[in-house]
Scaffold this active site. Structure first.
Site, mmCIF file in Angstrom:
data_model
loop_
_atom_site.group_PDB
_atom_site.id
_atom_site.type_symbol
_atom_site.label_atom_id
_atom_site.label_comp_id
_atom_site.label_asym_id
_atom_site.label_seq_id
_atom_site.Cartn_x
_atom_site.Cartn_y
_atom_site.Cartn_z
ATOM 1 N N GLY A 53 0.811 -1.200 0.000
ATOM 2 C CA GLY A 53 0.000 0.000 0.000
ATOM 3 C C GLY A 53 0.848 1.255 0.000
ATOM 4 N N SER A 54 0.298 2.341 -0.525
ATOM 5 C CA SER A 54 0.987 3.626 -0.482
ATOM 6 C C SER A 54 0.888 4.202 0.931
ATOM 7 C CB SER A 54 0.364 4.583 -1.505
ATOM 8 O OG SER A 54 0.534 4.085 -2.814
ATOM 9 N N GLY A 55 1.564 5.321 1.135
ATOM 10 C CA GLY A 55 1.572 5.948 2.448
ATOM 11 C C GLY A 55 2.852 5.723 3.209
ATOM 12 N N HIS A 56 3.799 4.949 2.596
ATOM 13 C CA HIS A 56 5.066 4.628 3.266
ATOM 14 C C HIS A 56 6.248 5.310 2.582
ATOM 15 C CE1 HIS A 56 2.596 1.746 5.247
ATOM 16 N NE2 HIS A 56 2.438 1.008 4.162
ATOM 17 N N LYS A 104 6.528 -7.779 2.392
ATOM 18 C CA LYS A 104 6.386 -7.612 3.834
ATOM 19 C C LYS A 104 5.281 -8.545 4.338
ATOM 20 C CE LYS A 104 5.538 -3.215 3.621
ATOM 21 N NZ LYS A 104 5.399 -3.286 2.153
ATOM 22 N N ASP A 109 -0.740 -8.687 1.142
ATOM 23 C CA ASP A 109 0.435 -8.630 0.275
ATOM 24 C C ASP A 109 0.913 -10.025 -0.093
ATOM 25 O OD1 ASP A 109 0.270 -5.908 0.620
ATOM 26 O OD2 ASP A 109 2.114 -5.695 1.761
ATOM 27 N N HIS A 215 0.874 0.931 9.359
ATOM 28 C CA HIS A 215 -0.434 1.160 8.754
ATOM 29 C C HIS A 215 -1.386 1.874 9.713
ATOM 30 C CE1 HIS A 215 1.068 -2.377 6.396
ATOM 31 N NE2 HIS A 215 0.741 -1.547 5.436
#
Length: 328
Positions: A53-56, A104, A109, A215
């Site tokens: 996911g994005s945001g990292h 991860k 995932d 997250h």
């Protein structure tokens, strides 16, 4: 907290376009996908992909380039990319010697990556996968999450692949690295998703969350806020129990998104002081935002016990948006 964006439902796509507009010399976007690929591929090299996911940010696209990843998938914020996106990345990274997926340890995932591997194998592409689970805050080893230590796996595996090693050889060195990398995090303030108006959890000015994930999850315990030195003591004391500190270590101090570099370097200095007091040889310190959680205020600490080969791979040439290393 106010956010600099246009439309939260389009933020990932617009982010990827902005990334390419800024770093088009290194990367490109695979048309019709949320996949970023290395601009110049090397024939017969094992392909390396990662994602989530994005945001990292800067993970994972920030590590696409020479000596690291060949492709990275950006799912929606804190949401696993679909199997079709993983498959597109595998196909783009395949240069005839197979593809290694560095994933991860999150159910979505892992599941979607495995589905994509099956589809790729059906198309004649050899694949393998390693799962990073460096977060020692989770007691159950099988369910430990992958956090900032993942970046060091990208570096080691990427360097090995750049030597034109086989898929099995790249996988083996990645697995050895995973077994020697451990991390733990704390948060002083939770993150806020682009589509939300409030943080994912609440902390008072006198509290901190110990053992948070990336997250927006709450940690394993809530404690009174400690000083930087005390937090470093806490994290080192936990991580040292699981890392062979008789070996030299790489130390990764990772900001979670809104922790100023000023504070990160204070924490880095505290960490080095404690490790030296414990007679641990620090080979190198890395400090900065390597794998974040949107705008979370916090820090993670990673220790990586290295041998001669791992040290050499960590120092080998790499050129990506986030990581630049010159061969020594």
């Amino acid at each position: 907290m106010k956010k600099l964006m246009n439309d939260s439902t389009k933020i990932v796509s617009q982010f990827l376009d902005g990334l390419v507009a800024s770093h088009g010399n290194l990367i490109k976007r695979l048309e019709g996908t949320e996949v970023i690929v290395r601009k110049e591929m090397i024939p017969n090299k094992v392909g390396l992909i990662s994602g989530g996911g994005s945001g990292h940010e800067p993970a994972h696209a920030g590590y696409v380039g020479t000596g690291m990843l060949d492709a990275a998938i950006a799912g929606e914020v804190f949401t696993s990319p679909g199997a079709d996106q993983f498959l597109a990345a595998i196909q783009a990274a395949d240069q005839g010697s197979g593809v290694l997926l560095i994933i991860k340890n999150y159910n979505g995932d892992v599941m979607n990556a495995e589905m994509a591997m099956e589809m790729a194998e059906a198309k004649g592409i050899e694949t393998a996968m390693v799962v990073v689970n460096d977060d020692i805050a989770v007691d159950d080893v099988e369910n430990r999450r992958g956090i900032a230590g993942t970046v060091l796996i990208h570096k080691v595996a990427g360097a090995k692949a750049e030597q034109l090693a086989s898929l099995q050889e790249v996988k083996e060195v990645a697995e050895r690295a995973i077994s020697n990398v451990r991390s733990m995090s704390v948060a002083l303030q939770a993150c806020t998703l682009p589509s939300a108006s409030k943080p994912s959890f609440s902390l008072s000015d006198t509290q901190m969350e110990v053992g948070i994930g990336i997250h927006g999850e709450q940690g394993m315990s809530r404690e009174d806020v400690l000083t930087s030195y005390e937090i470093a003591e806490l994290l080192v004391s936990h991580i040292e129990k699981e890392v062979d500190v008789t070996k030299p270590v790489y130390v990764l101090v990772n900001g979670m998104g809104s922790t100023p570099l000023l504070e990160q370097y204070v924490f880095a200095n505290d960490t080095v002081s404690i490790l030296k007091k414990n007679n641990v040889h620090v080979e190198k310190m890395l400090v900065g935002d390597y794998m974040t959680s949107l705008d979370m205020a916090g820090i993670s600490l990673t220790l990586f016990a290295i041998d001669e080969e791992l040290h050499s791979l960590l120092q080998s040439k790499a050129t990506t948006i986030q990581w630049t290393e010159v061969s020594q």
